[in-house]
Design a protein around this motif. Structure first.
Motif, PDB file in Angstrom:
ATOM      1  N   GLU A 206       0.836  -1.205   0.000  1.00 19.93           N
ATOM      2  CA  GLU A 206       0.000   0.000   0.000  1.00 19.93           C
ATOM      3  C   GLU A 206       0.871   1.255   0.000  1.00 19.93           C
ATOM      4  OE1 GLU A 206      -3.055  -0.419   2.971  1.00 19.93           O
ATOM      5  OE2 GLU A 206      -3.917  -2.159   1.949  1.00 19.93           O
ATOM      6  N   HIS A 207       0.692   2.201   0.919  1.00 18.75           N
ATOM      7  CA  HIS A 207       1.419   3.474   0.804  1.00 18.75           C
ATOM      8  C   HIS A 207       2.893   3.345   1.164  1.00 18.75           C
ATOM      9  CE1 HIS A 207      -1.899   5.863  -0.487  1.00 18.75           C
ATOM     10  NE2 HIS A 207      -1.249   6.988  -0.296  1.00 18.75           N
ATOM     11  N   ARG A 208       3.271   2.315   1.911  1.00 25.45           N
ATOM     12  CA  ARG A 208       4.690   2.122   2.192  1.00 25.45           C
ATOM     13  C   ARG A 208       5.425   1.686   0.927  1.00 25.45           C
ATOM     14  NH1 ARG A 208       4.404  -1.078   8.043  1.00 25.45           N
ATOM     15  NH2 ARG A 208       3.222   0.551   9.144  1.00 25.45           N
ATOM     16  N   GLY A 209       4.842   0.759   0.214  1.00 27.56           N
ATOM     17  CA  GLY A 209       5.433   0.356  -1.056  1.00 27.56           C
ATOM     18  C   GLY A 209       5.405   1.490  -2.068  1.00 27.56           C
ATOM     19  N   PHE A 210       4.321   2.263  -2.048  1.00 24.93           N
ATOM     20  CA  PHE A 210       4.196   3.434  -2.914  1.00 24.93           C
ATOM     21  C   PHE A 210       5.371   4.383  -2.675  1.00 24.93           C
ATOM     22  CE2 PHE A 210       1.133   7.242  -3.904  1.00 24.93           C
ATOM     23  CZ  PHE A 210       1.944   7.602  -4.974  1.00 24.93           C
ATOM     24  N   ALA A 211       5.682   4.638  -1.409  1.00 29.67           N
ATOM     25  CA  ALA A 211       6.767   5.564  -1.068  1.00 29.67           C
ATOM     26  C   ALA A 211       8.107   5.045  -1.568  1.00 29.67           C
ATOM     27  CB  ALA A 211       6.813   5.792   0.440  1.00 29.67           C
ATOM     28  N   LEU A 212       8.357   3.749  -1.387  1.00 31.06           N
ATOM     29  CA  LEU A 212       9.624   3.171  -1.847  1.00 31.06           C
ATOM     30  C   LEU A 212       9.727   3.237  -3.366  1.00 31.06           C
ATOM     31  CD1 LEU A 212      12.265   1.667  -1.373  1.00 31.06           C
ATOM     32  CD2 LEU A 212      10.954  -0.477  -1.345  1.00 31.06           C
ATOM     33  N   SER A 213       8.649   2.886  -4.060  1.00 34.10           N
ATOM     34  CA  SER A 213       8.655   2.935  -5.518  1.00 34.10           C
ATOM     35  C   SER A 213       8.875   4.357  -6.012  1.00 34.10           C
ATOM     36  CB  SER A 213       7.330   2.387  -6.066  1.00 34.10           C
ATOM     37  OG  SER A 213       7.343   2.362  -7.480  1.00 34.10           O
ATOM     38  N   LEU A 214       8.295   5.321  -5.313  1.00 37.90           N
ATOM     39  CA  LEU A 214       8.463   6.723  -5.695  1.00 37.90           C
ATOM     40  C   LEU A 214       9.921   7.146  -5.558  1.00 37.90           C
ATOM     41  CD1 LEU A 214       6.983   9.286  -6.604  1.00 37.90           C
ATOM     42  CD2 LEU A 214       6.585   9.823  -4.188  1.00 37.90           C
ATOM     43  N   LEU A 215      10.584   6.704  -4.495  1.00 44.54           N
ATOM     44  CA  LEU A 215      12.005   7.006  -4.328  1.00 44.54           C
ATOM     45  C   LEU A 215      12.825   6.429  -5.478  1.00 44.54           C
ATOM     46  CD1 LEU A 215      14.557   7.881  -2.778  1.00 44.54           C
ATOM     47  CD2 LEU A 215      14.396   5.722  -1.504  1.00 44.54           C
ATOM     48  N   ILE A 216      12.548   5.183  -5.836  1.00 46.28           N
ATOM     49  CA  ILE A 216      13.287   4.549  -6.932  1.00 46.28           C
ATOM     50  C   ILE A 216      13.013   5.268  -8.242  1.00 46.28           C
ATOM     51  CG2 ILE A 216      13.529   2.416  -8.266  1.00 46.28           C
ATOM     52  CD1 ILE A 216      12.906   0.924  -5.651  1.00 46.28           C
ATOM     53  N   GLN A 217      11.780   5.778  -8.410  1.00 43.20           N
ATOM     54  CA  GLN A 217      11.460   6.522  -9.625  1.00 43.20           C
ATOM     55  C   GLN A 217      12.351   7.748  -9.769  1.00 43.20           C
ATOM     56  OE1 GLN A 217       8.261   5.607 -11.794  1.00 43.20           O
ATOM     57  NE2 GLN A 217      10.124   6.167 -12.859  1.00 43.20           N
ATOM     58  N   ILE A 218      12.607   8.427  -8.668  1.00 46.71           N
ATOM     59  CA  ILE A 218      13.479   9.604  -8.699  1.00 46.71           C
ATOM     60  C   ILE A 218      14.935   9.200  -8.940  1.00 46.71           C
ATOM     61  CG2 ILE A 218      14.336  11.562  -7.344  1.00 46.71           C
ATOM     62  CD1 ILE A 218      11.401  11.800  -8.234  1.00 46.71           C
ATOM     63  N   LEU A 219      15.378   8.139  -8.263  1.00 46.92           N
ATOM     64  CA  LEU A 219      16.769   7.704  -8.388  1.00 46.92           C
ATOM     65  C   LEU A 219      17.105   7.216  -9.796  1.00 46.92           C
ATOM     66  CD1 LEU A 219      17.345   5.744  -5.039  1.00 46.92           C
ATOM     67  CD2 LEU A 219      18.128   8.049  -5.639  1.00 46.92           C
ATOM     68  N   THR A 220      16.106   6.718 -10.517  1.00 47.39           N
ATOM     69  CA  THR A 220      16.335   6.223 -11.873  1.00 47.39           C
ATOM     70  C   THR A 220      15.855   7.207 -12.940  1.00 47.39           C
ATOM     71  OG1 THR A 220      14.207   5.051 -11.847  1.00 47.39           O
ATOM     72  CG2 THR A 220      16.150   3.814 -11.147  1.00 47.39           C
ATOM     73  N   GLY A 221      15.406   8.376 -12.490  1.00 45.65           N
ATOM     74  CA  GLY A 221      14.863   9.341 -13.428  1.00 45.65           C
ATOM     75  C   GLY A 221      15.468  10.717 -13.317  1.00 45.65           C
ATOM     76  N   SER A 222      14.798  11.607 -12.603  1.00 47.76           N
ATOM     77  CA  SER A 222      15.190  13.014 -12.599  1.00 47.76           C
ATOM     78  C   SER A 222      16.570  13.264 -12.005  1.00 47.76           C
ATOM     79  CB  SER A 222      14.146  13.843 -11.836  1.00 47.76           C
ATOM     80  OG  SER A 222      14.025  13.399 -10.497  1.00 47.76           O
ATOM     81  N   LEU A 223      17.077  12.347 -11.166  1.00 48.57           N
ATOM     82  CA  LEU A 223      18.424  12.508 -10.622  1.00 48.57           C
ATOM     83  C   LEU A 223      19.452  12.672 -11.738  1.00 48.57           C
ATOM     84  CD1 LEU A 223      20.334  12.472  -8.136  1.00 48.57           C
ATOM     85  CD2 LEU A 223      20.484   9.984  -8.435  1.00 48.57           C
ATOM     86  N   PHE A 224      19.210  12.015 -12.864  1.00 49.28           N
ATOM     87  CA  PHE A 224      20.146  12.069 -13.990  1.00 49.28           C
ATOM     88  C   PHE A 224      19.568  12.790 -15.201  1.00 49.28           C
ATOM     89  CE2 PHE A 224      21.076   8.183 -11.586  1.00 49.28           C
ATOM     90  CZ  PHE A 224      22.415   8.391 -11.285  1.00 49.28           C
ATOM     91  N   GLY A 225      18.386  13.367 -15.045  1.00 46.88           N
ATOM     92  CA  GLY A 225      17.742  13.992 -16.183  1.00 46.88           C
ATOM     93  C   GLY A 225      17.082  12.995 -17.117  1.00 46.88           C
ATOM     94  N   PHE A 226      16.791  11.791 -16.609  1.00 46.02           N
ATOM     95  CA  PHE A 226      16.136  10.757 -17.412  1.00 46.02           C
ATOM     96  C   PHE A 226      14.620  10.918 -17.343  1.00 46.02           C
ATOM     97  CE2 PHE A 226      19.821   7.600 -16.415  1.00 46.02           C
ATOM     98  CZ  PHE A 226      20.671   8.329 -17.230  1.00 46.02           C
ATOM     99  N   PRO A 227      13.896  10.405 -18.334  1.00 42.95           N
ATOM    100  CA  PRO A 227      12.430  10.482 -18.315  1.00 42.95           C
ATOM    101  C   PRO A 227      11.837   9.691 -17.148  1.00 42.95           C
ATOM    102  CG  PRO A 227      13.232   9.969 -20.519  1.00 42.95           C
ATOM    103  CD  PRO A 227      14.401   9.827 -19.596  1.00 42.95           C
ATOM    104  N   MET A 228      10.630  10.052 -16.757  1.00 43.52           N
ATOM    105  CA  MET A 228       9.892   9.331 -15.724  1.00 43.52           C
ATOM    106  C   MET A 228       8.439   9.193 -16.139  1.00 43.52           C
ATOM    107  SD  MET A 228      11.421  10.805 -12.093  1.00 43.52           S
ATOM    108  CE  MET A 228      10.799  12.469 -12.313  1.00 43.52           C
ATOM    109  N   SER A 229       7.777   8.196 -15.589  1.00 44.70           N
ATOM    110  CA  SER A 229       6.359   7.943 -15.814  1.00 44.70           C
ATOM    111  C   SER A 229       6.046   7.919 -17.316  1.00 44.70           C
ATOM    112  CB  SER A 229       5.510   8.990 -15.087  1.00 44.70           C
ATOM    113  OG  SER A 229       4.155   8.596 -15.063  1.00 44.70           O
ATOM    114  N   ASP A 230       5.130   8.771 -17.786  1.00 44.30           N
ATOM    115  CA  ASP A 230       4.738   8.735 -19.196  1.00 44.30           C
ATOM    116  C   ASP A 230       5.892   9.076 -20.138  1.00 44.30           C
ATOM    117  OD1 ASP A 230       2.163   8.038 -18.556  1.00 44.30           O
ATOM    118  OD2 ASP A 230       1.391  10.088 -18.607  1.00 44.30           O
TER     119      ASP A 230
END
Length: 319
Positions: A206-230
């Motif tokens: 639920e929201h705990r997994g949501f929070a972890l997934s959101l962190l990984i989304q940032i670490l694999t995306g905007s941290l390096f200027g990579f695309p995220m989500s859509d």
């Protein structure tokens, strides 16, 4: 698998690494990321442009253009780069994009741990995951692995932040078999076991997994200027992250190895309700792989074996 790699133009010195990587996933009991994943991904092997190259780097961080390299080979490049930076700076953080996919993640964090480092590896995907009370997919499946060294080897964990990986859905659609219960939802956000009706994987916890997934989304995306989500619309716009942490940089020498070993021993001696021992993350898969290697054989379904044999004869279009 070796024959398929040869016919697909995998560089000769990389064939063994590619085959071993996907075979390892099969042996550890993750068939969606084992031979079946190899059969699927091998149709793209010939699209490689060349070996990965560093696009930008500063201090402990680097951005790598994978140049559509075969997944296990580009990941190996990123691991070695992260390790070098950790030796020099105490930490190495490498983001990679424009690469083919690989199978399980654990071997890459384990390679860092085998060098005495703490390793963390993650990647995103197209927006294929959603959370409880939502029906629109907006996160990648965002798997993550970490590993740390001890005096007795490495300890590692490898998991998706969804209840089941997308590979399970792909193989279910191909075989017509039902999906695992309460892991995928349809267009209305209701759980479904019908692979053709499934539209998103469900994030765990639920929201705990949501929070972890959101962190990984940032670490694999905007941290390096990579695309995220859509913005992630293909294999080539998918972000990968490799992090290496060097415990010796805080002047403790190799004492972290003894401390980690003691922690693991404490965990193993912890009492369980049924009088057994606590199973460490990743241990069941390693034990299963060891038994399979000792036996020298594994079983594959007839349909999968037929697809593998087709690849070995140069057929990279049928699936």
């Amino acid at each position: 698998m070796t024959a398929a790699c040869t016919l697909a133009g995998v560089p000769g010195d990389g064939i063994g690494r590619v085959v071993e990587h996907y075979l390892d996933g099969e042996l550890r009991g993750k068939p969606s990321h084992g031979v079946a994943k190899f059969v699927f991904e091998s149709q793209f092997f010939s699209q490689r442009i060349g070996p990965p190259r560093i696009k930008h780097e500063r201090g402990a961080m680097a951005v790598v253009d994978g140049q559509r390299e075969i997944g296990p080979l580009s990941a190996d490049f990123a691991v070695r780069l992260a390790a070098r930076k950790a030796r020099r700076h105490g930490v190495g953080i490498v983001g990679m994009i424009n690469t083919q996919r690989y199978g399980i993640l654990a071997p890459w964090s384990e390679q860092l741990a085998e060098r005495g480092l703490v390793g963390l590896v993650a990647n995103t995907s197209r927006p294929e995951a959603t959370v409880h009370d939502a029906q629109t997919p907006f996160l990648g499946v965002n798997p993550v692995t970490f590993a740390f060294p001890t005096n007795d080897g490495t300890v590692s964990a490898d998991m998706s932040t969804t209840l089941a990986p997308m590979g399970v859905l792909w193989e279910a659609r191909r075989s017509g078999s039902p999906l695992p219960r309460d892991c995928f939802v349809d267009e209305h956000g209701a759980f479904t076991e019908d692979p053709d009706a499934a539209r998103a994987a469900m994030v765990f916890g639920e929201h705990r997994g949501f929070a972890l997934s959101l962190l990984i989304q940032i670490l694999t995306g905007s941290l390096f200027g990579f695309p995220m989500s859509d913005g992630v619309d293909s294999t080539w716009t998918t972000g990968y992250t490799f992090i290496a942490l060097n415990p010796t940089f805080v002047d403790q020498g190799d004492s972290h190895l003894a401390a980690n070993t003691q922690l693991v021993e404490t965990i193993r001696q912890a009492a369980t309700c049924e009088g057994g021992t606590v199973r460490l993350p990743g241990q069941a898969g390693k034990d299963r792989a060891a038994r399979a290697r000792h036996a020298g054989r594994i079983e594959l379904g007839e349909e999968l074996y037929g697809r593998l044999r087709a690849r070995a004869t140069g057929d990279f279009t049928s699936d």
